[in-house]
Design a protein around this motif. Sequence first.
Motif, short mmCIF file in Angstrom:
data_model
loop_
_atom_site.label_atom_id
_atom_site.label_comp_id
_atom_site.label_asym_id
_atom_site.label_seq_id
_atom_site.Cartn_x
_atom_site.Cartn_y
_atom_site.Cartn_z
N LEU A 1 46.18 46.89 33.39
CA LEU A 1 46.56 45.48 33.57
C LEU A 1 45.30 44.64 33.41
O LEU A 1 44.33 44.81 34.15
N ILE A 2 45.30 43.71 32.45
CA ILE A 2 44.10 42.94 32.10
C ILE A 2 44.34 41.47 32.37
O ILE A 2 45.43 40.94 32.08
N GLY A 3 43.31 40.78 32.89
CA GLY A 3 43.44 39.34 33.13
C GLY A 3 42.11 38.63 33.13
O GLY A 3 41.10 39.18 33.59
N SER A 4 42.09 37.39 32.62
CA SER A 4 40.88 36.57 32.59
C SER A 4 40.81 35.61 33.76
O SER A 4 39.74 35.05 34.02
N ASP A 5 41.94 35.37 34.43
CA ASP A 5 41.93 34.53 35.62
C ASP A 5 41.44 35.40 36.77
O ASP A 5 42.20 36.13 37.42
N ILE A 6 40.13 35.33 37.03
CA ILE A 6 39.50 36.26 37.97
C ILE A 6 40.09 36.12 39.36
O ILE A 6 40.38 37.12 40.04
N ALA A 7 40.28 34.88 39.83
CA ALA A 7 40.80 34.68 41.17
C ALA A 7 42.19 35.29 41.32
O ALA A 7 42.49 35.95 42.33
N MET A 8 43.06 35.09 40.32
CA MET A 8 44.40 35.65 40.41
C MET A 8 44.38 37.18 40.35
O MET A 8 45.10 37.85 41.09
N GLU B 1 34.61 24.15 45.98
CA GLU B 1 35.30 25.34 46.50
C GLU B 1 36.10 26.01 45.39
O GLU B 1 36.10 27.24 45.26
N LEU B 2 36.79 25.20 44.58
CA LEU B 2 37.56 25.76 43.46
C LEU B 2 36.64 26.46 42.48
O LEU B 2 36.92 27.57 42.02
N LEU B 3 35.52 25.83 42.16
CA LEU B 3 34.59 26.38 41.17
C LEU B 3 33.93 27.66 41.66
O LEU B 3 33.72 28.60 40.89
N THR B 4 33.57 27.70 42.94
CA THR B 4 32.95 28.92 43.48
C THR B 4 33.98 30.04 43.61
O THR B 4 33.67 31.20 43.36
N ASN B 5 35.23 29.69 43.97
CA ASN B 5 36.27 30.72 44.06
C ASN B 5 36.55 31.34 42.71
O ASN B 5 36.89 32.53 42.62
N ARG B 6 36.41 30.56 41.65
CA ARG B 6 36.64 31.08 40.30
C ARG B 6 35.38 31.70 39.69
O ARG B 6 35.36 32.04 38.51
N ARG B 7 34.34 31.81 40.47
CA ARG B 7 33.08 32.44 40.05
C ARG B 7 32.40 31.69 38.91
O ARG B 7 31.62 32.28 38.16
#
Length: 473
Positions: free
Chosen positions: A155-162, A291-297
Amino acid sequence: MNGFIGRRTELGLLEDLLQPVATGGRGGRPGRAVLIRGRRRVGKSRLVEEFLEQAELPHVFFTAVGGSREEDLAGFTTEVAASSLPDVSRFADFTAPKTWDAALSLLASALPTGTPSVVVLDEMPYLVREDPTFEGALQKAFDRTLSKLPVLLILIGSDIAMMEKLNTYGRPFYQRGTEMVVPPLTPYDVATMLDLSPADAFDAYLVTGGLPLLLEEWPHGADLWDYLRQSLSRPTSALLVSGERSLAAEFPTEAQARTVLGSIGHGERTFTLIGRAAGDLNPGSVKRSLELLTNRRMVAADLPLSTRPSRETRYRIDDPYLRFWLSFIGPGIPTVERGRGDRVLDAIRTSWTSWRGRAIEPVIREALWRLADDHLPEGTHTIGGYWTRTNDPEIDLIGADRSPIAKKITFAGSIKWLESKPFDHRDLARLITHRSQLPGADDDTPLIAVTRSGCTADGIHTLTPEELLDAWA
């Protein structure tokens, strides 16, 4: 540019996961799952394609497009019917299933029972967004059928947070899959791929971020300025378009977060200055965006490293390529489109030395952390920097036993990343003065110099680009 560079660790992990699939596993459940995440264009799909080529097993590789559930179900059915799985002829006689529960059940019926196979679902976050029942359907299919079959589910994904959330407590697929992070190619990989010297390889890494798609456009053996000249002459080059596509995918609706990201990309590092540069956003909006930007790395929040607590947080773009793109390429795209990429190139040349001096710092800290056992004082378990509100002092490198509040400082160091200007006695005197102002340090705290062009000062441990590159060898 031919050949597949790097990824030995990731390929090894996939091969390890395939072993129990091939040998039958334990308890009659040979099926395994792996959740692969990483930044867009980092080469996740290419990695899995290389793995499939090496494994030479029956497989299906489906990539979601994110249009609608019906479109992706139809695409999935088509991919399975055209795959190398041995019993897919039945798919040709079916219309696309209406639900993922039905689609995954049909898939299970086509998988071989006596030999290993691989199923790949790429861009899985699209499927999760399109259909709230997808995760439950996947969990049901894995528990009831797929785990009992000799199949590796990737299972591959680019949305790291999800992708991180998919394997957390309370989610349907919790603890059913091994997690794998695919990072960019390392500076060592870049040097190997492009046949560059260590110092030039670090420059290439700062510009491309180690993204394979960008590196594939780099003429073999060319220097940085040849590559930039070529890329800035073509509005369709990967160097130009990859940044915009990544931001559009990451922030389809969050305009304020993207504005804040742009402010950081242009060099603002403190909370107050970021808000001001973003159009005098109120503090609450800036806080939510950060917070959003740090959560998404996408953004890293750094604190000074010493034995004394500090609240002087500084923010930086975590991805090297995005840092370069936001600083130079994004603002210069209209100029490139008018056929004046030479002006953007001149702007990069003018700011390159100062920009690179700041951008190389986190890369060097990571290299030193990797080299800690061989090159740094005993007890160094974390590496950071130190600064005050007035930047007096500001120390590039601090080694310590822990962070952000250390019990023991193990070294203080300076970075001098200039051509033809070695670290000299004046740089050493400045570092000694700054060490005396560092909480937790004393006259016996070791000193280190990281220098691009050598060292002429005595009595200090020095590391060069050649030694730093070995951190990823």
